[in-house]
Each structure stands twice: as C-alpha cells, then as structure tokens.
Design an enzyme around this catalytic site. Structure first.
Site, PDB file in Angstrom:
ATOM      1  N   SER A   1       0.850  -1.186   0.000  1.00  0.00           N
ATOM      2  CA  SER A   1       0.000   0.000   0.000  1.00  0.00           C
ATOM      3  C   SER A   1       0.894   1.247   0.000  1.00  0.00           C
ATOM      4  CB  SER A   1      -0.941  -0.022   1.209  1.00  0.00           C
ATOM      5  OG  SER A   1      -1.798   1.104   1.205  1.00  0.00           O
ATOM      6  N   SER A   2       0.483   2.292   0.669  1.00  0.00           N
ATOM      7  CA  SER A   2       1.242   3.540   0.678  1.00  0.00           C
ATOM      8  C   SER A   2       0.809   4.385   1.867  1.00  0.00           C
ATOM      9  CB  SER A   2       1.003   4.315  -0.618  1.00  0.00           C
ATOM     10  OG  SER A   2       1.522   5.624  -0.517  1.00  0.00           O
TER      11      SER A   2
ATOM     12  N   TYR B   1      -4.396   7.583  -6.735  1.00  0.00           N
ATOM     13  CA  TYR B   1      -3.426   6.645  -6.164  1.00  0.00           C
ATOM     14  C   TYR B   1      -3.818   6.240  -4.745  1.00  0.00           C
ATOM     15  CZ  TYR B   1       1.174   4.752  -4.896  1.00  0.00           C
ATOM     16  OH  TYR B   1       2.200   3.938  -4.482  1.00  0.00           O
TER      17      TYR B   1
ATOM     18  N   LYS C   1      -4.833   2.449  -3.126  1.00  0.00           N
ATOM     19  CA  LYS C   1      -4.096   1.833  -2.030  1.00  0.00           C
ATOM     20  C   LYS C   1      -5.006   1.573  -0.823  1.00  0.00           C
ATOM     21  CE  LYS C   1      -0.178   1.487  -4.120  1.00  0.00           C
ATOM     22  NZ  LYS C   1       0.349   0.152  -4.469  1.00  0.00           N
TER      23      LYS C   1
END
Length: 288
Positions: A159-160, A173, A177
C-alpha cells in the site's frame, strides 16, 4: 546451478518455496526478489512492458547465480484475466513438481497519477484502478487453487502512506491503495486456511517513481519529516540520499528496507499475524 555450490552458514527459511512478485524487474519489487531468493525461495519476476524484458532477465540470472535458486521472468499484464493465466501457466511449466504450489504472493505492481481533484479524468481513473486493484484481485483468485492448505502461505499487499495521511493531489493513487488495505482484511478471512494476508504502507522510497515526481510533491511529503523518527540523515547514507535528505529535511527509505519488511511478514514466525496494516515508513505512521 546446483544449490550445493552456494556456501551457506545456516538453513534458509524459504528453501524450495515459490514466490510470485508483481512489478519486480526494478525498484522495490526487485529488492523483494533479492531478499526472498537469498532465503532459498524460487521466484517469478513479473513485468508488463517490453522495455523491462532485459532488466527482468538480468535479475533472474543475478539471483540464480548468487543464491542457487530457480528464477523465471514473465511479461504479463495481471490486470487482465489472460495475463494472470499466462503467469500461472509459466509457473506450472517451471515449478510444478509434480504440482504447482504458490507459497508467497506479493502485490507490488502499481502506477501513479498525480494532480488535484479537478484534474482527474475518467480514463486515468479506470486505468489506475485496473492495475492497482483489479490486478491483485484477479491474480489472487488465479493463485488460490495453488496456495498451501496449511496456513503457511503468505500474501503481502504494498500500500502507501498516502492513503493514511491524505497526501494532497493523490486522489486516484490513494484511493487504490486504500482499496488494497480493505481487500487484505477481506481475504485474510476468505483464505484463512491457506495463507495470511497483510499490508505494508511505505512512505517515500528511493525508487524511479519517487525520483521522477516533481520537487513540489517531494516537499509535500517532507512536511511529515519532523514527525518521523527514522528519517535523520547519517554519514553512512549514500551521497544521493544525503543530498535529498538535506534538501527535504529527512531521507527516503532504501528499497531493501521495504523488502526487509515484506520478508519479515513472509517468515514462518509471522504465521499468527493476518489482516494487519504494518508500518514500513520510518515511523511516519505507527502500526496499530
């Protein structure tokens, strides 16, 4: 190459296992391949563009020579069913002995679109969700029949930190995620007898993706540096890391540090951890 030719001081925890890592010809994905291979894991290096063919082949040769494992590269778009089928067929041809078992699956492949909310366009929305969300879904489904049946399997979602802290200009984005994190919580229940499913959320990492974004994006992420315990730059850091660290008030991660977190989750000792979001960002966000 016979594995006996590679001197080893201790048994390797993934000896003879198989890992599929998407988006692994370069950057974080390649670092994950190197780490798992060093622990005895056979690997499938996945990429999607012809321009990455040579990098993928070079990586396979590197880890085979260094660690005495078997590695194959598969160019396949896992956001499409036929791409997932191609991955499974290639893995069967190379590793079925007599049947295929996928012990580790790492969903690393992703694309990035940046911009304010009003810049979002329909085609980019569908593209990024196809690659970042549909791809992991299709590939996990394709791998399900080949996962272990004793809970020893490991699935890791990359993920982020963006969807955790709400970084501006990352609507698409961050949305993808966040979806991955939700999928991990669902799959850890659906696949509970086959594999653990966990997520890590890196912050900035010294990869092509990070290096190629505008300085204003790096500066937006740097606003968190005063709160992040491990970003202080040291003399032992690489010159490039030191330069960026001085410019933005703290360093980004090395790709091998993220790979190390993935390897920890994939270890046999992590078998009682599933459905979790685990910090991999120097303390910008804590695992809860």
């Amino acid at each position: 190459m016979a594995s006996a030719q590679i001197p080893r001081s201790s048994p390797r925890v993934h000896e003879g296992k198989l890992a599929i890592v998407t988006g692994s010809a370069r950057s974080i994905g390649a670092a994950i391949i190197r780490n798992l291979a060093s622990k005895g894991c056979n690997v499938v290096v996945n990429h999607v563009t012809p321009s990455s063919d040579q990098a993928a082949l070079d990586l396979c040769k590197e880890v085979e020579t260094a660690h005495g494992i078997k590695a194959i590269s598969v160019r396949a778009d896992v956001s499409k069913t036929e791409g997932c089928t191609k991955m499974i067929d290639a893995a069967k041809a190379a590793f079925a002995n007599p049947t295929l078992q996928v012990d580790i699956l790492v969903h690393n492949a992703a694309i990035l679109y940046m911009g304010p909310l009003e810049s979002v366009v329909e085609s980019e929305f569908h593209h990024i969700y196809a690659v970042n969300v549909l791809g992991p879904t299709l590939l996990t489904a394709a791998c399900k029949p080949y996962l272990p049946t004793d809970r020893s399997g490991r699935i890791v979602m990359i993920s982020s930190i963006n969807c955790k802290v709400g970084t501006p200009n990352t609507s698409l984005y961050s949305g993808t995620k966040g979806a991955l994190e939700a999928l991990a919580r669902v799959w850890c229940r659906e696949l509970s007898e086959r594999a653990t499913v966990n997520t890590i959320n890196p912050g900035p990492v010294m990869t092509d993706m990070y290096m190629n974004v505008a300085d204003e994006v790096k500066q937006g992420l740097a606003l968190w540096n005063p709160l992040t315990p491990l970003v202080a730059v040291r003399e032992t850091d690489s010159p490039e890391v030191q330069e960026l660290g001085r410019k933005f008030g703290g360093r980004a991660a090395y790709d091998h540090e993220i790979a190390g977190m993935v390897a920890t989750i994939c270890s046999p000792e992590s078998g009682w951890c599933t459905g979790s979001l685990i910090s991999a960002n120097g303390g910008l966000s804590f695992s809860l």
